[in-house]
Structure formats: C-alpha cells, structure tokens
Write an enzyme that holds these catalytic residues in place. Structure first.
Site, short mmCIF file in Angstrom:
data_model
loop_
_atom_site.label_atom_id
_atom_site.label_comp_id
_atom_site.label_asym_id
_atom_site.label_seq_id
_atom_site.Cartn_x
_atom_site.Cartn_y
_atom_site.Cartn_z
N LYS A 17 17.00 -23.45 -60.53
CA LYS A 17 17.25 -23.10 -61.94
C LYS A 17 16.12 -22.23 -62.50
O LYS A 17 16.35 -21.23 -63.14
CB LYS A 17 17.33 -24.36 -62.84
CG LYS A 17 18.32 -25.39 -62.41
CD LYS A 17 18.36 -26.57 -63.39
CE LYS A 17 17.06 -27.35 -63.51
NZ LYS A 17 16.63 -28.05 -62.30
N ARG A 92 18.57 -33.51 -70.03
CA ARG A 92 18.51 -34.25 -68.78
C ARG A 92 19.19 -35.60 -68.90
O ARG A 92 19.22 -36.37 -67.94
CB ARG A 92 17.06 -34.47 -68.39
CG ARG A 92 16.55 -33.53 -67.27
CD ARG A 92 15.08 -33.81 -67.09
NE ARG A 92 14.53 -33.46 -65.84
CZ ARG A 92 13.84 -32.33 -65.60
NH1 ARG A 92 13.72 -31.42 -66.51
NH2 ARG A 92 13.28 -32.15 -64.43
N ARG A 131 7.44 -25.74 -52.51
CA ARG A 131 7.32 -24.89 -53.71
C ARG A 131 5.85 -24.70 -54.11
O ARG A 131 5.05 -25.62 -54.05
CB ARG A 131 8.07 -25.55 -54.86
CG ARG A 131 7.89 -24.86 -56.19
CD ARG A 131 8.98 -25.19 -57.15
NE ARG A 131 8.94 -26.56 -57.63
CZ ARG A 131 9.84 -27.08 -58.47
NH1 ARG A 131 10.84 -26.35 -58.89
NH2 ARG A 131 9.74 -28.32 -58.87
N ARG A 164 2.70 -28.33 -57.42
CA ARG A 164 2.80 -29.34 -58.48
C ARG A 164 2.63 -30.72 -57.86
O ARG A 164 3.25 -31.01 -56.83
CB ARG A 164 4.17 -29.24 -59.16
CG ARG A 164 4.28 -28.09 -60.12
CD ARG A 164 5.66 -27.87 -60.65
NE ARG A 164 6.40 -29.08 -61.00
CZ ARG A 164 7.63 -29.09 -61.48
NH1 ARG A 164 8.27 -27.94 -61.67
NH2 ARG A 164 8.24 -30.21 -61.77
N ARG A 175 12.27 -38.26 -58.16
CA ARG A 175 12.88 -37.38 -59.18
C ARG A 175 14.36 -37.15 -58.88
O ARG A 175 15.17 -37.06 -59.80
CB ARG A 175 12.11 -36.06 -59.25
CG ARG A 175 10.75 -36.23 -59.93
CD ARG A 175 9.81 -35.09 -59.62
NE ARG A 175 10.26 -33.83 -60.11
CZ ARG A 175 10.01 -32.67 -59.51
NH1 ARG A 175 9.31 -32.62 -58.40
NH2 ARG A 175 10.45 -31.56 -60.03
P1 AMP Z 1 10.65 -29.81 -64.34
O1 AMP Z 1 9.58 -28.75 -64.38
O2 AMP Z 1 11.90 -29.40 -65.05
O3 AMP Z 1 10.92 -30.31 -62.95
O4 AMP Z 1 10.07 -31.04 -65.18
C1 AMP Z 1 8.90 -31.71 -64.79
C2 AMP Z 1 8.80 -33.05 -65.47
O5 AMP Z 1 8.73 -32.87 -66.89
C3 AMP Z 1 9.97 -33.99 -65.25
O6 AMP Z 1 9.88 -34.70 -64.03
C4 AMP Z 1 9.85 -34.90 -66.46
O7 AMP Z 1 8.79 -35.82 -66.32
C5 AMP Z 1 9.44 -33.92 -67.56
N1 AMP Z 1 10.63 -33.33 -68.22
C6 AMP Z 1 11.01 -32.02 -68.21
N2 AMP Z 1 12.12 -31.85 -68.91
C7 AMP Z 1 12.48 -33.06 -69.38
C8 AMP Z 1 13.56 -33.54 -70.17
N3 AMP Z 1 14.54 -32.72 -70.60
N4 AMP Z 1 13.59 -34.87 -70.46
C9 AMP Z 1 12.62 -35.70 -70.04
N5 AMP Z 1 11.59 -35.32 -69.28
C10 AMP Z 1 11.51 -34.01 -68.96
#
Ligand code: AMP
Length: 217
Positions: A17, A92, A131, A164, A175
């Site tokens: 994404k 989410r 990644r 990360r 996750r």
């Molecule tokens: P991402 O970069 O989208 O993989 O997000 C990294 C982390 O940020 C996730 O594992 C969550 O801990 C937090 N996070 C990002 N977006 C959300 C969301 N919409 N709701 C809750 N936690 C989020």
C-alpha cells in the site's frame, strides 16, 4: 486523469500500500496520509501523542481508535488534502471506518473509493522482513524485490536506510494476526457499500501500478 481522488488503501502490512501510495500521490498530486509514518514521527519527536502511541507501535498492536481518528481528522483539513488524499493504514477497524465517515461528513467530503491490496500471507512475511525505509524521506525499499542501487542507502536522498523494529519476523507475524482479526472485516464492510476495488498485490510495482490507475479511472 483519475476520477477517484479521495481514497483508502486497504490491505495487510507488507501488501505494498505504502509503495504504491508514494508513487500515486507524487504523480497525481494527492496527499499521502500514512498513519504509521505520522505516528513514528510523533514518537521520534516525543510529543504527547507519540508518548501515548509508543508502546502500541513498538509491539505491533493497534493505537486506540479515537487517538488515530482525531489525528487523521486534523490532517484532512490541511491544504494539500483539498485535491485528494490517500489514507494508507487507516482505517484499521470498523469503528475507525465509522469515525472516518463522520469526520469526512463534518467537512463536507466523502470517500470516492477503497482499494484492497490482496496478497498471500507467505509473501507478506517475505516482504515485511526484507523491507528497508529511508530515515529521511520514508521511501520504501526491499532487499529482495526492489533493492536500492547502493546497499543500505536511499536512491533519492543518499541517507541511510533502516529496518523498522516492528518488521522483525516475530512482530510481523503478530501484526498479521491483528490484521486478520481487526482489519480484514473492512473488506466485506466496504464491499457492501460498493466502494471496494481489488488489485493483485502479489504483482511487482511495474505491473500493479497500471492496475491501480485502471481502477481509479
Ligand atoms: P504501518 O506503518 O501502517 O504498518 O503502521 C505501523 C504501526 O502504527 C501499526 O502497527 C500500529 O501500531 C500503528 N498504526 C498505524 N495506523 C494505525 C491505525 N489506523 N490504527 C491503529 N494503529 C495504527
């Protein structure tokens, strides 16, 4: 020209994404709203929001809905969102989707569509654990599928890339479990609203990007 400009990108971590959102937003002048990027930057700054979000992000859990929804509602008011936006990693949960709809209604806007990035779990794990991200511009690389020209260095800004912490195998698996439990129900949710377009996220970026443009045209 693309017709749909107010968008949600939906899919598991590692589905691609972020990579396609970066490309689309640059080309079509849309605002890229990655909630993960915003949260990581708040954590780095040590802001109040960052302090509240830190433990969730580090463990791969979800930050509480109201915190993330407020953060997005504020971001949507920025000037660069007026031409359109891609929400990457939000909503989410079904509750977040409801909060998003309310926030958009409040400012007289609505979603034009939701793009679902479909990919098998073994590929997601492979992508996540390989990644790398630029410390400065957040450009996403992958040591297997899209390596930078110079090992460990961003092609665009020459800055060091990093992995990360939540892309470790163990946290990546957690996750994906959370995705299946809490986020996957958004697929039927948006399908019922006739808003969902699915693209095959197993394809390389060169092949999936034209598919993306097709579903938005
Ligand atoms: P991402 O970069 O989208 O993989 O997000 C990294 C982390 O940020 C996730 O594992 C969550 O801990 C937090 N996070 C990002 N977006 C959300 C969301 N919409 N709701 C809750 N936690 C989020």
């Amino acid at each position: 020209m693309i017709k749909k400009r107010n968008l949600v990108f939906l899919g598991a971590p590692g589905a691609g994404k972020g990579t396609l959102a970066q490309e689309l937003c640059k080309e079509k002048k849309l605002a890229h709203i990655s909630t993960g990027d915003i949260l990581r930057s708040e954590i780095k700054k040590g802001s109040e929001l960052g302090k509240k979000a830190n433990s969730y992000v580090t463990s791969g859990g979800l930050v509480p809905d109201d915190l993330v929804a407020d953060m997005v509602a504020k971001r949507l008011l920025d000037n660069d969102c007026q031409n359109g936006f891609v929400l990457d990693g939000f909503p989410r949960t079904v509750n977040q989707a409801d909060l998003l709809e309310k926030a958009l209604t409040k400012i007289g806007r609505k979603l034009d569509g939701v793009v679902y990035f479909e990919a098998a779990e073994d590929l997601l794990i492979k992508r996540l654990t390989a990644r790398l991200v630029c410390k400065q511009c957040n450009t996403i690389y992958n040591t297997i599928f899209s390596a930078p020209a110079k090992k460990g260095i961003c092609d665009k800004c020459g800055i060091e890339l990093y992995q990360r912490p939540d892309d470790s195998l163990e946290t990546a698996k957690d996750r994906l479990l959370i995705y299946n439990e809490q986020t996957a129900p958004l697929v039927p949710y948006y399908k019922n609203k006739k808003m969902l377009a699915t693209i095959n996220a197993a394809l390389s970026k060169d092949k999936s990007y034209p598919e993306l443009i097709k579903v938005l045209s």
